[in-house]
Write a protein that holds these residues in place. Structure first.
Motif, mmCIF file in Angstrom:
data_model
loop_
_atom_site.group_PDB
_atom_site.id
_atom_site.type_symbol
_atom_site.label_atom_id
_atom_site.label_comp_id
_atom_site.label_asym_id
_atom_site.label_seq_id
_atom_site.Cartn_x
_atom_site.Cartn_y
_atom_site.Cartn_z
ATOM 1 N N ALA A 86 2.349 2.410 -3.609
ATOM 2 C CA ALA A 86 1.398 3.011 -4.537
ATOM 3 C C ALA A 86 0.894 4.349 -4.022
ATOM 4 O O ALA A 86 0.761 5.319 -4.784
ATOM 5 C CB ALA A 86 0.220 2.060 -4.759
ATOM 6 N N ASN A 145 -9.175 6.138 -2.572
ATOM 7 C CA ASN A 145 -7.976 6.032 -3.400
ATOM 8 C C ASN A 145 -8.351 5.820 -4.855
ATOM 9 O O ASN A 145 -9.250 5.039 -5.164
ATOM 10 C CB ASN A 145 -7.111 4.854 -2.912
ATOM 11 C CG ASN A 145 -6.681 5.034 -1.464
ATOM 12 O OD1 ASN A 145 -6.382 6.138 -1.039
ATOM 13 N ND2 ASN A 145 -6.667 3.948 -0.707
ATOM 14 N N ARG A 146 -7.639 6.504 -5.749
ATOM 15 C CA ARG A 146 -7.902 6.361 -7.184
ATOM 16 C C ARG A 146 -6.574 6.193 -7.931
ATOM 17 O O ARG A 146 -6.165 7.049 -8.696
ATOM 18 C CB ARG A 146 -8.658 7.594 -7.712
ATOM 19 C CG ARG A 146 -10.069 7.740 -7.152
ATOM 20 C CD ARG A 146 -10.776 8.949 -7.744
ATOM 21 N NE ARG A 146 -12.145 9.051 -7.302
ATOM 22 C CZ ARG A 146 -12.523 9.647 -6.170
ATOM 23 N NH1 ARG A 146 -11.616 10.200 -5.390
ATOM 24 N NH2 ARG A 146 -13.800 9.699 -5.822
ATOM 25 N N TYR A 147 -5.907 5.109 -7.671
ATOM 26 C CA TYR A 147 -4.646 4.841 -8.346
ATOM 27 C C TYR A 147 -4.405 3.343 -8.332
ATOM 28 O O TYR A 147 -5.025 2.603 -7.571
ATOM 29 C CB TYR A 147 -3.478 5.561 -7.654
ATOM 30 C CG TYR A 147 -3.388 5.258 -6.173
ATOM 31 C CD1 TYR A 147 -2.766 4.102 -5.712
ATOM 32 C CD2 TYR A 147 -3.944 6.118 -5.239
ATOM 33 C CE1 TYR A 147 -2.705 3.805 -4.383
ATOM 34 C CE2 TYR A 147 -3.879 5.830 -3.884
ATOM 35 C CZ TYR A 147 -3.252 4.684 -3.463
ATOM 36 O OH TYR A 147 -3.195 4.396 -2.135
ATOM 37 N N ARG A 148 -3.488 2.914 -9.186
ATOM 38 C CA ARG A 148 -3.124 1.499 -9.266
ATOM 39 C C ARG A 148 -1.617 1.378 -9.248
ATOM 40 O O ARG A 148 -0.902 2.279 -9.716
ATOM 41 C CB ARG A 148 -3.671 0.883 -10.548
ATOM 42 C CG ARG A 148 -5.187 0.960 -10.708
ATOM 43 C CD ARG A 148 -5.580 0.491 -12.101
ATOM 44 N NE ARG A 148 -4.888 1.271 -13.126
ATOM 45 C CZ ARG A 148 -4.754 0.884 -14.400
ATOM 46 N NH1 ARG A 148 -5.225 -0.290 -14.786
ATOM 47 N NH2 ARG A 148 -4.135 1.660 -15.273
ATOM 48 N N HIS A 174 0.832 -1.206 0.000
ATOM 49 C CA HIS A 174 0.000 0.000 0.000
ATOM 50 C C HIS A 174 0.862 1.249 0.000
ATOM 51 O O HIS A 174 0.579 2.218 -0.694
ATOM 52 C CB HIS A 174 -0.928 0.034 1.211
ATOM 53 C CG HIS A 174 -1.756 1.283 1.256
ATOM 54 N ND1 HIS A 174 -2.946 1.401 0.580
ATOM 55 C CD2 HIS A 174 -1.536 2.487 1.850
ATOM 56 C CE1 HIS A 174 -3.424 2.614 0.763
ATOM 57 N NE2 HIS A 174 -2.594 3.285 1.544
ATOM 58 N N ASP A 184 0.014 1.942 -12.525
ATOM 59 C CA ASP A 184 0.149 3.320 -13.007
ATOM 60 C C ASP A 184 1.578 3.820 -12.855
ATOM 61 O O ASP A 184 2.002 4.745 -13.556
ATOM 62 C CB ASP A 184 -0.781 4.259 -12.234
ATOM 63 C CG ASP A 184 -2.254 3.978 -12.506
ATOM 64 O OD1 ASP A 184 -2.559 3.341 -13.530
ATOM 65 O OD2 ASP A 184 -3.089 4.400 -11.682
ATOM 66 N N PRO A 188 -7.559 -4.317 0.582
ATOM 67 C CA PRO A 188 -7.845 -3.318 -0.433
ATOM 68 C C PRO A 188 -9.167 -2.613 -0.205
ATOM 69 O O PRO A 188 -10.061 -3.121 0.443
ATOM 70 C CB PRO A 188 -7.892 -4.148 -1.726
ATOM 71 C CG PRO A 188 -8.326 -5.504 -1.268
ATOM 72 C CD PRO A 188 -7.705 -5.697 0.074
ATOM 73 N N HIS A 216 1.548 8.001 -5.787
ATOM 74 C CA HIS A 216 0.421 8.838 -6.194
ATOM 75 C C HIS A 216 0.515 10.225 -5.573
ATOM 76 O O HIS A 216 0.289 11.248 -6.245
ATOM 77 C CB HIS A 216 -0.887 8.163 -5.787
ATOM 78 C CG HIS A 216 -2.115 8.934 -6.145
ATOM 79 N ND1 HIS A 216 -2.411 9.304 -7.433
ATOM 80 C CD2 HIS A 216 -3.125 9.417 -5.368
ATOM 81 C CE1 HIS A 216 -3.558 9.970 -7.450
ATOM 82 N NE2 HIS A 216 -3.998 10.060 -6.209
#
Length: 424
Positions: free
Chosen positions: A285, A386-389, A282, A392, A418, A289
């Protein structure tokens, strides 16, 4: 491929007011017209404008930083304007701290007694814990506005009536307009607790510059430097900010502390530590971000894969250092708390009460009441979704797991669950 943060034309996108969209578009238009060398980043000029004798170690840091910015960072117009203002402000604030000490020698004679340093991997719940400490009326924490406009925060301080707080909130609103994702991933206001990286930035020894601007040669130089002089200034800043407040102790937070433990213990031999642990999957990422979001208003190009590599390398090293610190015995057990992220977030009040008990501090009813009111008003710290992978940022968690397995096993870190908003 890098993604170019060219300001978008005005629209009615949620979370971004028309005022800020117009401002962003104006900077984009101006950038296509004005010379890219304006304004110049002149280390000598910035040092002279501070109005005092900048210490040699700080001057070298400023010179390294401005050289790296000139050679390695594709600043947008907003970035060029902002970074010059930022560096000037930092230099002037450092001189203001020096003058406070000169005017009142008793400031420097006062101890910074048994400060509590909260650390761990970034985005691991350290901000959440620091914010809870900040609601204890008897505990001192650096505030966002204090790192912009240095002044002590007296007992009974009313943020609503303070001009520096109002000015800082306007600046935060402006940045939120340029980086609309920022408030959801790092909700703060002017009176929120601030990281120590903003204190050591005043003498140009801070990883926060690389987080925001991308300065790899400066960062490589910083990694090889001793942090002792930077933490000597850190102590001077705390002494000035605690003067006349009557606070019991300082609670301080920064992931960067992981790389500065030796300097911290030389500066504060009685320091106490709280280390928060979270699944690095976690962490990688989330911090990648955050770095992207922070850089986007300032840079003309974002290389997300580079950010992913930078984050994983630094914090795999950070995880190793946390294990080494715990094994070293440099801090006795009564001055060290290790806590899991899940334990902290499942029962924040219980976690804080346990930390106070370990350190022999009184957890007052006033502190508990203030913390509970904060938790009721901002469940899970007020963080958005959260808006990411991982993909990315070119991060493959399974390939990385063997490299941080020692940290996970040593501290018994739980695997990531998650989904959903999670305090950082």
């Amino acid at each position: 491929m890098p993604r170019d943060p060219v300001p978008e034309p005005p629209s009615r996108r949620p979370g971004k007011s028309l005022k800020f969209q117009l401002l962003s578009a104006a900077f984009g238009a101006a950038e296509r017209v004005l010379p890219r060398g304006v304004p110049a980043l002149d280390a000598a000029g910035i040092a002279a404008a501070a109005g005092g004798a900048m210490p040699n170690f700080a001057r070298e840091g400023l010179e390294r930083l401005t050289a790296s910015l000139a050679a390695e960072t594709r600043l947008s117009l907003f970035g060029r304007v902002s970074v010059r203002y930022d560096l000037m402000r930092l230099a002037r604030n450092a001189e203001a701290i020096r003058r406070m000490h000169a005017a009142a020698p008793e400031i420097g004679a006062a101890r910074v007694a048994a400060p509590v340093f909260i650390m761990g991997l970034p985005r691991s719940g350290t901000t959440f814990l620091h914010t809870l400490f900040g609601h204890d009326p008897e505990v001192l924490v650096p505030r966002v506005w204090q790192t912009l406009y240095p002044a002590a925060r007296p007992v009974g301080f009313d943020a609503r009536r303070n001009a520096a707080v109002r000015r800082t909130d306007r600046q935060l609103d402006m940045f939120a307009g340029m980086a609309p994702e920022f408030p959801a991933i790092h909700p703060i206001d002017a009176d929120s607790p601030q990281e120590c990286s903003e204190i050591t930035a005043h003498v140009f020894h801070s990883l926060r510059f690389d987080t925001t601007f991308r300065v790899p040669s400066y960062t490589a130089w910083l990694d090889g430097e001793d942090d002792g002089a930077a933490f000597a200034f850190h102590r001077q800043w705390l002494q000035a900010m605690q003067h006349g407040t009557g606070g019991r102790f300082w609670a301080l937070k920064c992931p960067e502390h992981t790389f500065s433990v030796e300097a911290i213990l030389r500066t504060y031999p009685d320091a106490r530590f709280v280390v928060v642990h979270r699944d690095p999957v976690h962490v990688f990422a989330s911090v990648a971000h955050m770095t992207e979001v922070l850089r986007r208003p300032f840079l003309r190009g974002i290389d997300t894969a580079e950010i992913g590599r930078q984050v994983t390398e630094r914090w795999i090293d950070g995880a190793r250092r946390l294990v080494a610190f715990d094994r070293s015995g440099a801090v006795p057990a009564e001055r060290l708390v290790n806590i899991q992220y899940e334990t902290l977030t499942a029962d924040p009040i219980g976690a804080v009460a346990g930390i106070y008990a370990r350190f022999g501090e009184t957890f007052t009813r006033a502190a508990e009441t203030a913390m509970r009111q904060y938790l009721d008003a901002a469940p899970r710290g007020g963080y958005g979704r959260n808006r990411y992978r991982l993909a990315d940022f070119g991060i493959n968690a399974e390939r990385l797991r063997p490299r941080f397995a020692g940290y996970v096993e040593y501290f018994g870190v739980q695997a990531r669950k998650p989904g959903g908003p999670q305090p950082a």
